[in-house]
Design an enzyme around this catalytic site. Structure first.
Site, short mmCIF file in Angstrom:
data_model
loop_
_atom_site.label_atom_id
_atom_site.label_comp_id
_atom_site.label_asym_id
_atom_site.label_seq_id
_atom_site.Cartn_x
_atom_site.Cartn_y
_atom_site.Cartn_z
CB SER B 10 -2.96 -2.44 -10.34
OG SER B 10 -2.33 -1.40 -9.62
NE ARG B 33 -4.61 -11.09 -5.72
CZ ARG B 33 -4.75 -9.88 -5.14
NH1 ARG B 33 -3.72 -9.33 -4.53
NH2 ARG B 33 -5.89 -9.25 -5.15
CG HIS B 36 -1.13 -6.64 -8.75
ND1 HIS B 36 -0.98 -6.86 -7.41
CD2 HIS B 36 -1.41 -5.32 -8.88
CE1 HIS B 36 -1.16 -5.72 -6.76
NE2 HIS B 36 -1.43 -4.78 -7.63
#
Lengths: 205, 205
Positions: B10, B33, B36
């Protein structure tokens, strides 16, 4: 403004900015809450409802059938008092010791193991996936195998690997579902869908 | 693929699709993040870091200072074991009986009351707001009044009423902060910021 006034004003803003759309009243109540929790109008374009999804979801809630989530975050976001008012409960197995043990023994992820361990519990209930595509893939496998019989699947995993693919698959499956196409999703959006159903179930029962 | 392989893949996809950007390595670890957890590249454009934010956040984590969240959802999303490994804890006061009592007595929202009740606890800690703009507005009021002294404010409320306004205000305040401009945000994104800091704190301490 108190929280109710803020929510009501937020919904007015969403209604205005959304403009015309093809959702019926119940569908819009769900989509609007997805937008409310994410501030993202993309869900208007990407959300997919199975024709029986809302009816089955409301029936499950009113019958007090279990609501099962893939993450503690999704569980936290669901109005548990409303679920309990109908005699139901919200369960997340992912952190349980037996799920961890089973995952290790079977050499599978905890997300998958949690689906398997929930099989007896999920019959006629609502299965909510806001995070793990692997959980959704496993759930669909078990549904196809006749092992899982949820009343409604709320499938909104988020991410860059298998989220989009797993939701495309769910969108074409003949099991009552609410999902969206693409990478976006999340525990917060999944919880918002359940909360919209809870509010509808409380209003018209 | 196991969860670590999925996360790593990812991140590769995010790095590739994000293209060139002006973040330093630590900032990018946080922004990546956020993307993500939301599958939303908008955060690249809207995120704002106070120059001291990351250093103060890492110091607070390593000192085992408290992490306080506005919602149980944000608390659920934070890797509590990592916080505890440094001697800290993750607290959310919103559901506590004394917060409810104080809110009723003072005629304020529970979100505001929870900020006030957390004042003694938050000194040198990290205050995480992923949901309620009113909580962020109250926190900034208390900071300006010299009553609140968090090491870092992670201010990422979401929504259509006051979320954008409160974050614009935070972005201009000389208190260590990580925030974003606009309506988007959420408990999941706020938790992701804390988790990015936890990983950095663990790696380089």
């Amino acid at each position: 403004m108190n929280p109710q006034e803020i929510e009501s004003l937020s919904f007015q803003i969403i209604d205005r900015e959304a403009g015309p759309h093809g959702f019926d009243a119940a569908e819009w109540e769900i989509v609007r809450r997805m937008i409310h929790t994410s501030a993202d109008f993309d869900y208007m374009k990407t959300v997919r409802f199975h024709p029986l999804a809302i009816a089955r979801g409301l029936a499950a809630i009113r019958a007090g059938n279990p609501v099962i989530t893939d993450t503690e975050m999704a569980r936290s976001g669901i109005r548990k008092a409303s679920v309990e008012a109908f005699g139901g409960s919200v369960t997340c197995l992912i952190g349980q010791a037996d799920v961890r043990m089973y995952a290790e023994k079977a050499g599978i992820t905890r997300a998958k193991a949690a689906v398997d361990m929930a099989l007896p519990l999920m019959t006629d209930g609502i299965y909510v996936i806001g995070n793990a595509p692997t959980a959704l893939l496993r759930l669909m496998e078990q549904i196809r195998a006749g092992q899982a019989r949820p009343a409604l699947v709320i499938g909104l995993p988020v991410g860059f690997v298998n989220a989009s693919e797993s939701k495309s698959e769910l969108a074409q499956m003949d099991v009552p579902h609410i999902t969206n196409l693409g990478r976006k999703g999340g525990s917060n959006v999944a919880a918002a869908v359940v909360n919209a159903l809870l509010i509808m179930a409380g209003r018209t029962s």
